[in-house]
Design an enzyme around this catalytic site. Structure first.
Site, PDB file in Angstrom:
ATOM      1  N   ASN A 123     -61.773   3.350 109.214  1.00  0.00           N
ATOM      2  CA  ASN A 123     -61.477   3.184 110.750  1.00  0.00           C
ATOM      3  C   ASN A 123     -62.190   4.561 111.185  1.00  0.00           C
ATOM      4  O   ASN A 123     -62.134   5.198 111.132  1.00  0.00           O
ATOM      5  CB  ASN A 123     -60.485   4.276 110.395  1.00  0.00           C
ATOM      6  CG  ASN A 123     -59.920   4.162 112.074  1.00  0.00           C
ATOM      7  OD1 ASN A 123     -60.095   3.404 113.591  1.00  0.00           O
ATOM      8  ND2 ASN A 123     -59.222   5.027 112.259  1.00  0.00           N
ATOM      9  N   TRP A 124     -62.970   3.430 112.253  1.00  0.00           N
ATOM     10  CA  TRP A 124     -64.804   3.596 112.696  1.00  0.00           C
ATOM     11  C   TRP A 124     -64.648   4.990 113.483  1.00  0.00           C
ATOM     12  O   TRP A 124     -65.232   5.562 114.223  1.00  0.00           O
ATOM     13  CB  TRP A 124     -65.400   3.502 112.374  1.00  0.00           C
ATOM     14  CG  TRP A 124     -66.322   2.269 111.530  1.00  0.00           C
ATOM     15  CD1 TRP A 124     -65.641   2.118 110.346  1.00  0.00           C
ATOM     16  CD2 TRP A 124     -67.262   1.158 111.497  1.00  0.00           C
ATOM     17  NE1 TRP A 124     -66.185   1.627 109.230  1.00  0.00           N
ATOM     18  CE2 TRP A 124     -67.404   0.800 110.394  1.00  0.00           C
ATOM     19  CE3 TRP A 124     -68.358   0.513 112.543  1.00  0.00           C
ATOM     20  CZ2 TRP A 124     -68.889  -0.092 109.663  1.00  0.00           C
ATOM     21  CZ3 TRP A 124     -68.821  -0.334 111.742  1.00  0.00           C
ATOM     22  CH2 TRP A 124     -68.991  -0.174 110.380  1.00  0.00           C
ATOM     23  N   GLU A 168     -49.730   9.086 107.124  1.00  0.00           N
ATOM     24  CA  GLU A 168     -50.973   9.728 108.029  1.00  0.00           C
ATOM     25  C   GLU A 168     -50.302  10.602 108.603  1.00  0.00           C
ATOM     26  O   GLU A 168     -49.928  10.882 109.487  1.00  0.00           O
ATOM     27  CB  GLU A 168     -52.076   8.746 109.508  1.00  0.00           C
ATOM     28  CG  GLU A 168     -52.820   7.746 108.461  1.00  0.00           C
ATOM     29  CD  GLU A 168     -54.211   7.562 109.041  1.00  0.00           C
ATOM     30  OE1 GLU A 168     -55.038   7.133 108.681  1.00  0.00           O
ATOM     31  OE2 GLU A 168     -53.797   7.462 110.098  1.00  0.00           O
ATOM     32  N   GLY A 219     -61.348   7.706 107.832  1.00  0.00           N
ATOM     33  CA  GLY A 219     -61.742   7.758 109.054  1.00  0.00           C
ATOM     34  C   GLY A 219     -62.947   8.378 108.448  1.00  0.00           C
ATOM     35  O   GLY A 219     -64.006   7.643 108.476  1.00  0.00           O
ATOM     36  N   GLY A 220     -63.137   9.144 108.535  1.00  0.00           N
ATOM     37  CA  GLY A 220     -64.555  10.420 108.118  1.00  0.00           C
ATOM     38  C   GLY A 220     -65.332   9.732 107.367  1.00  0.00           C
ATOM     39  O   GLY A 220     -66.889   9.503 107.321  1.00  0.00           O
TER      40      GLY A 220
HETATM   41  C1  PEP Z   1     -57.869   8.476 110.259  1.00  0.00           C
HETATM   42  O1  PEP Z   1     -58.091   8.737 111.098  1.00  0.00           O
HETATM   43  O2  PEP Z   1     -57.321   7.024 110.353  1.00  0.00           O
HETATM   44  C2  PEP Z   1     -58.222   9.169 109.003  1.00  0.00           C
HETATM   45  C3  PEP Z   1     -57.953   8.762 107.995  1.00  0.00           C
HETATM   46  O3  PEP Z   1     -58.992  10.446 109.663  1.00  0.00           O
HETATM   47  P1  PEP Z   1     -60.007  10.852 108.231  1.00  0.00           P
HETATM   48  O4  PEP Z   1     -60.123  10.440 106.358  1.00  0.00           O
HETATM   49  O5  PEP Z   1     -61.402  11.739 108.801  1.00  0.00           O
HETATM   50  O6  PEP Z   1     -58.999  12.686 107.965  1.00  0.00           O
END
Ligand code: PEP
Length: 251
Positions: free
Chosen positions: A9-10, A168, A235-236
């Site tokens: 997920n960019w 999440e 995400g990141g």
């Molecule tokens: C997300 O926003 O879907 C996510 C899992 O972010 P991160 O991996 O940066 O915690």
């Protein structure tokens, strides 16, 4: 048999040229890797057409990060599910906590978005998860159950088959604080049981449930080893091809 999936997920990151470069890097890396899961990248709307042109979607699925809750018309600035599908994208993320928190998305708007996405042939990655207070006061299982019931349990069994769930925990997103593999397993098993109560064991067994929240190459193997964790929404770590591939190859 349910699929394992790792989806990036960019969010609101990269310009179009930067995004095309990153997508090409992931696409190339997948050619040489031994991969035991489906791989997806969800990217900004502006990037979809350009990225569809440079990747092999048999190896790397493409998705959007949102779509409108209306079909078409005078909704300035919105992007419909039909528009997303017309770019070649196959997936859409809906219900991300950032959309719920910053853009006021409710269970009701999400129900409309899900229906329109499915009507347009998109597979939905539907996000659920509790905030820290709900984790700490012990209501987290019910919170997630309600999110699923209110936005998804109107679906027919066939339509529900097009849904990928992503658990999440909001307190773990972008914070560096990952749920432990046991906390993830507890919730994923609970989500599967909730689905089984509504649609039966077969549908529940076939539903892919991803974990998301500070997932990295270092913690992915333990999370993915849990029986009800079928991959991750990243995400990141999806903004760097090498770290994303480190998670993709964690199975
Ligand atoms: C997300 O926003 O879907 C996510 C899992 O972010 P991160 O991996 O940066 O915690």
């Amino acid at each position: 048999m349910r699929k394992n999936i790792v989806a990036g997920n960019w969010k609101m990151n990269t310009t179009v040229p930067e995004g095309v470069k990153l997508a090409k890097e992931v696409n190339e890396a997948l050619k040489d890797a031994t991969v035991k899961c489906d791989v997806v990248i969800a990217v900004p709307f502006t990037h979809l057409t350009a990225i569809d042109a440079v990747i092999d979607q048999n190896k790397l699925g493409l998705g959007a990060e949102n779509c409108a809750d209306k079909k078409s018309g005078a909704f300035t600035g919105e992007v419909s599910a039909a528009m997303v599908a017309s770019t070649g994208a196959k997936y859409v993320i809906l219900g991300h906590s950032e959309r719920r928190q910053y853009y006021g998305e409710t269970a009701e708007t999400l129900r409309e978005k899900v229906l329109l996405a499915l009507e347009n042939g998109l597979k939905v990655i539907f996000c659920v998860g509790e905030v820290l207070e709900q984790r700490e006061n012990g209501t987290y299982l019910n919170v997630v159950k309600e999110q699923i019931e209110k936005s998804l349990f109107n679906l027919s069994e066939a339509d529900f088959g097009q849904i990928v769930l992503a658990y999440e925990p909001v307190w773990a997103i972008g914070t560096g604080k990952t749920a432990t593999d046991d906390q993830a397993q507890e919730m994923h098993a609970f989500i599967r049981k909730t689905i089984a109560e509504k649609y039966g064991e077969v549908v529940a067994d076939d539903t892919t449930i991803l974990y998301g929240g500070s997932c990295k190459p270092s913690n992915a193997p333990a999370l993915f080893a849990k029986p009800d964790v079928d991959g991750g929404l990243i995400g990141g770590a999806s903004l760097d091809a090498a770290s994303f591939m480190g998670i993709v190859t964690a199975f």
